[in-house]
Scaffold this motif. Structure first.
Motif, PDB file in Angstrom:
ATOM      1  N   LEU A 147      -5.205   7.916   4.244  1.00  0.00           N
ATOM      2  CA  LEU A 147      -4.187   6.868   4.360  1.00  0.00           C
ATOM      3  C   LEU A 147      -3.444   6.979   5.682  1.00  0.00           C
ATOM      4  O   LEU A 147      -2.279   7.381   5.753  1.00  0.00           O
ATOM      5  CB  LEU A 147      -3.236   6.948   3.162  1.00  0.00           C
ATOM      6  N   ARG A 148      -4.132   6.595   6.741  1.00  0.00           N
ATOM      7  CA  ARG A 148      -3.589   6.704   8.097  1.00  0.00           C
ATOM      8  C   ARG A 148      -2.354   5.819   8.286  1.00  0.00           C
ATOM      9  O   ARG A 148      -2.366   4.655   7.902  1.00  0.00           O
ATOM     10  CB  ARG A 148      -4.642   6.301   9.134  1.00  0.00           C
ATOM     11  N   PRO A 149      -1.321   6.339   8.917  1.00  0.00           N
ATOM     12  CA  PRO A 149      -0.142   5.508   9.178  1.00  0.00           C
ATOM     13  C   PRO A 149      -0.255   4.759  10.500  1.00  0.00           C
ATOM     14  O   PRO A 149      -1.007   5.144  11.400  1.00  0.00           O
ATOM     15  CB  PRO A 149       0.987   6.539   9.258  1.00  0.00           C
ATOM     16  N   ASN A 150       0.474   3.680  10.623  1.00  0.00           N
ATOM     17  CA  ASN A 150       0.708   3.075  11.932  1.00  0.00           C
ATOM     18  C   ASN A 150       1.727   3.918  12.683  1.00  0.00           C
ATOM     19  O   ASN A 150       2.606   4.532  12.075  1.00  0.00           O
ATOM     20  CB  ASN A 150       1.214   1.646  11.780  1.00  0.00           C
ATOM     21  N   LEU A 151       1.630   3.958  13.990  1.00  0.00           N
ATOM     22  CA  LEU A 151       2.530   4.806  14.777  1.00  0.00           C
ATOM     23  C   LEU A 151       3.990   4.417  14.579  1.00  0.00           C
ATOM     24  O   LEU A 151       4.858   5.272  14.385  1.00  0.00           O
ATOM     25  CB  LEU A 151       2.161   4.723  16.256  1.00  0.00           C
ATOM     26  N   MET A 152       4.277   3.121  14.629  1.00  0.00           N
ATOM     27  CA  MET A 152       5.651   2.651  14.454  1.00  0.00           C
ATOM     28  C   MET A 152       5.667   1.439  13.545  1.00  0.00           C
ATOM     29  O   MET A 152       4.934   0.474  13.781  1.00  0.00           O
ATOM     30  CB  MET A 152       6.256   2.259  15.808  1.00  0.00           C
ATOM     31  N   VAL A 153       6.474   1.488  12.503  1.00  0.00           N
ATOM     32  CA  VAL A 153       6.660   0.349  11.604  1.00  0.00           C
ATOM     33  C   VAL A 153       8.155   0.068  11.487  1.00  0.00           C
ATOM     34  O   VAL A 153       8.930   0.935  11.068  1.00  0.00           O
ATOM     35  CB  VAL A 153       6.061   0.615  10.206  1.00  0.00           C
TER      36      VAL A 153
ATOM     37  N   GLN B 279       0.818  -1.207   0.000  1.00  0.00           N
ATOM     38  CA  GLN B 279       0.000   0.000   0.000  1.00  0.00           C
ATOM     39  C   GLN B 279       0.858   1.267   0.000  1.00  0.00           C
ATOM     40  O   GLN B 279       2.036   1.242   0.363  1.00  0.00           O
ATOM     41  CB  GLN B 279      -0.863   0.040   1.270  1.00  0.00           C
ATOM     42  N   MET B 280       0.221   2.357  -0.395  1.00  0.00           N
ATOM     43  CA  MET B 280       0.753   3.689  -0.132  1.00  0.00           C
ATOM     44  C   MET B 280       0.083   4.211   1.129  1.00  0.00           C
ATOM     45  O   MET B 280      -1.131   4.070   1.296  1.00  0.00           O
ATOM     46  CB  MET B 280       0.475   4.627  -1.297  1.00  0.00           C
ATOM     47  N   ARG B 281       0.880   4.793   2.016  1.00  0.00           N
ATOM     48  CA  ARG B 281       0.344   5.386   3.237  1.00  0.00           C
ATOM     49  C   ARG B 281       1.156   6.630   3.559  1.00  0.00           C
ATOM     50  O   ARG B 281       2.250   6.846   3.021  1.00  0.00           O
ATOM     51  CB  ARG B 281       0.446   4.439   4.442  1.00  0.00           C
ATOM     52  N   ASN B 282       0.647   7.429   4.463  1.00  0.00           N
ATOM     53  CA  ASN B 282       1.476   8.480   5.025  1.00  0.00           C
ATOM     54  C   ASN B 282       2.599   7.842   5.835  1.00  0.00           C
ATOM     55  O   ASN B 282       2.413   6.806   6.483  1.00  0.00           O
ATOM     56  CB  ASN B 282       0.637   9.379   5.923  1.00  0.00           C
ATOM     57  N   GLN B 283       3.766   8.447   5.795  1.00  0.00           N
ATOM     58  CA  GLN B 283       4.914   7.901   6.517  1.00  0.00           C
ATOM     59  C   GLN B 283       4.606   7.768   7.996  1.00  0.00           C
ATOM     60  O   GLN B 283       4.017   8.658   8.614  1.00  0.00           O
ATOM     61  CB  GLN B 283       6.134   8.804   6.334  1.00  0.00           C
TER      62      GLN B 283
END
Length: 537
Positions: free
Chosen positions: A210-216, A119-123
């Motif tokens: 496109l919500r990001p996960n807090l930490m990836v 996917q594309m997401r916000n960083q």
């Protein structure tokens, strides 16, 4: 004594003492004894100054010089997204809050992974890729400012809180039951997979969605998360992905209970993992094992394996310890012990659906304590439908159609799972097991359970399920155990509530008689009922 109705052939029992030889060895990172304080690079703790460049400069310098600790002193440190580098331990002092900005322009769109798909997401506010020897430690707080990103369902707020949220801005759904941060978010929510990665595609119109996960942490090795409080994530909170040697110790993860996709910790396609002595109070699953979704997950082919979870506590969550539903790469050799679930919708939650594929096997669970579970204390379900486990007020849910499908690579499997020493004080249902007609849930062994619940056990489309030394105290007494199209089900020493009307209801022409031994039937009005084609022996 109830007569033995059939002969049950089971695989040899494997005690928990015998499984310790399979416990994985997880190696924690080591860091050089040198400190880089972010104030040396211009960071200011006023909650107003954007410190992204200063914090990243400290991380980069630490990495360039061979590693060490990047120190975040007490204060309110506003920042945009930061990237961890090899040999860097980001340490937050007591009194330090790392607060990620609400300004979505600070988060560039990046190619990543979302719920097991490309996917594309916000960083993500915190990320790392191909890093070795990294840590986030200390006693401070990391806050993702998730309320700026999430949509909210009206049913999950009080009337007063709903009015405040609506007055703050944003837009409502056409039925006025969902609040969206923006019109762009609302429009994107009606699209089919708007974040799916396509080379050259422009995603600016759906960026807000496109919500990001807090930490990836992607493809990293030797990771330590210790002591810190992670909270208020835009989507999932902590997401280690395709990483190895992950140690999670003494952390706290907090999200509002209304937080959509507000998972605590999602360990996806990782190997050699230790999660211990940590607390979760979140809006979705608490501690979750994943390995990719559908065809993409099967193509990746990386199970989550060699995992230890021990001494953890989960409060509000859709599930305390969870496997799935994105488990297409499989999961195996997972050991869960000495955990407490208080108020989580479901306690032990195994979920999947047709189309996933993947095999979940060799799971060992021991010493689990639950209180006030609104749903099922123990659940295995192969009809997961991406909905909250507890229906909202007025929500109606139809039962899935029962039909045979061909068995192929898309057919998921749950098998070879042992659950020992589980104590439940309050649940809607004690045990729910629902397999597929073409692929039964297979070889589950339960022993030493004390279950207090409204409803008893519901077992559908399952084979080789054994219960030994079970105390099942329910308020609904007709039946205590409901079995549908299942075979080789056994009970050895079952105790149940006084005045039970019906002990076993056996349904379906594909059901086989149940083996019951060491069980007193004197206080039950009727031991067995055979219905819907089930044949009485």
């Amino acid at each position: 004594m109830l007569r033995i109705l059939s002969i049950l052939l089971l695989l040899p029992a494997l005690t928990f003492a015998q499984t310790t030889a399979k416990l994985p060895v997880v190696k924690a990172p080591q860091f050089k004894n040198i400190t880089y304080t972010i104030t040396r690079y211009g960071a200011l703790p006023d909650g107003y100054t954007l410190n992204t460049k200063s914090i990243q400069a400290a991380i980069d310098a630490c990495n360039k010089n061979g590693g060490g600790t990047v120190q975040v002193p007490p204060g309110l440190w506003l920042t945009g997204p930061i990237v961890l580098k090899s040999n860097v331990n980001l340490n937050l002092a007591s009194g330090a809050t790392l607060l990620f900005t609400k300004d979505k322009n600070e988060y560039p769109l990046v190619r990543t992974n979302w719920e097991g798909l490309d996917q594309m997401r916000n960083q993500s506010p915190i990320s790392a890729e191909n890093a070795i020897n990294i840590g986030i430690t200390g006693k401070g707080i990391i806050d993702g400012n998730g309320d700026a990103w999430r949509y909210v369902k009206k049913e999950k707020l009080t009337e007063s809180d709903w009015k405040k949220l609506v007055a703050s801005g944003g837009v409502l759904s056409d039925n006025k039951k969902i609040w969206y941060p923006s019109e762009a978010f609302k429009k994107a929510s009606t699209m089919d997979n708007p974040g799916a990665y396509v080379a050259g595609k422009n995603y600016d119109d759906v960026k807000d969605f496109l919500r990001p996960n807090l930490m990836v942490l992607t493809k990293c090795k030797y990771i330590l998360l210790e002591g810190v409080t992670f909270q208020n994530s835009p989507a999932w909170c902590l997401h280690p992905l395709m990483s190895e040697h992950l140690t999670v110790r003494n952390i706290t993860v907090r999200n509002p209970w209304y937080a959509q996709n507000g998972d605590g910790l999602d360990v996806e396609s990782c190997k050699n993992v230790l999660i211990e002595n940590s607390f979760f109070d979140v809006g979705d699953d608490g501690i979750c094992i994943k390995s990719g979704r559908d065809a993409e997950g099967r193509k990746r082919g990386m199970p989550t394996e060699n995992v230890i979870v021990r001494g953890c506590t989960v409060y509000a969550a859709h599930g305390g310890f969870v496997v799935g539903s994105e488990m297409s790469g499989g999961a195996k050799n997972i050991h869960v012990s000495d955990c407490t679930f208080i108020g989580s919708d479901i306690g032990l939650r195994f979920k999947t659906t047709r189309g996933r594929g993947g095999v979940v096997e060799d799971i060992f669970i021991n010493n689990i304590y639950m209180k006030d579970i609104p749903g099922d204390a123990i659940l295995f379900d192969m009809y997961y439908a991406a909905r909250d486990p507890i229906p909202l007020a007025g929500e109606e849910r139809a039962l899935p159609a029962v039909e045979f499908k061909p068995v192929d690579e898309t057919t998921p499997q749950f098998k070879n799972i042992r659950i020992n020493n589980v104590y439940v004080n309050g649940a809607e249902k004690a045990v729910f097991i629902r397999g597929l007609p073409e692929m039964h849930i297979n070889n589950l062994q339960f022993s030493n359970l004390v279950l207090q619940s409204k409803k008893g056990m519901d077992i559908q489309e399952a084979s080789n399920i054994s219960f030994k030394n079970v105390q099942l105290y329910t308020t609904e007494l007709n039946p205590v155990v409901d079995i549908v199209n299942s075979d080789n089900i056994s009970f050895d020493k079952l105790q149940y509530s006084n005045q039970a009307e019906l002990l076993f209801r056996i349904n379906g022409e594909r059901s086989k008689p149940v083996k019951v031994i060491n069980t007193d039937d004197k206080k039950v009005k009727k031991a067995y009922s055979y219905e819907l084609g089930a044949v009485q022996p």
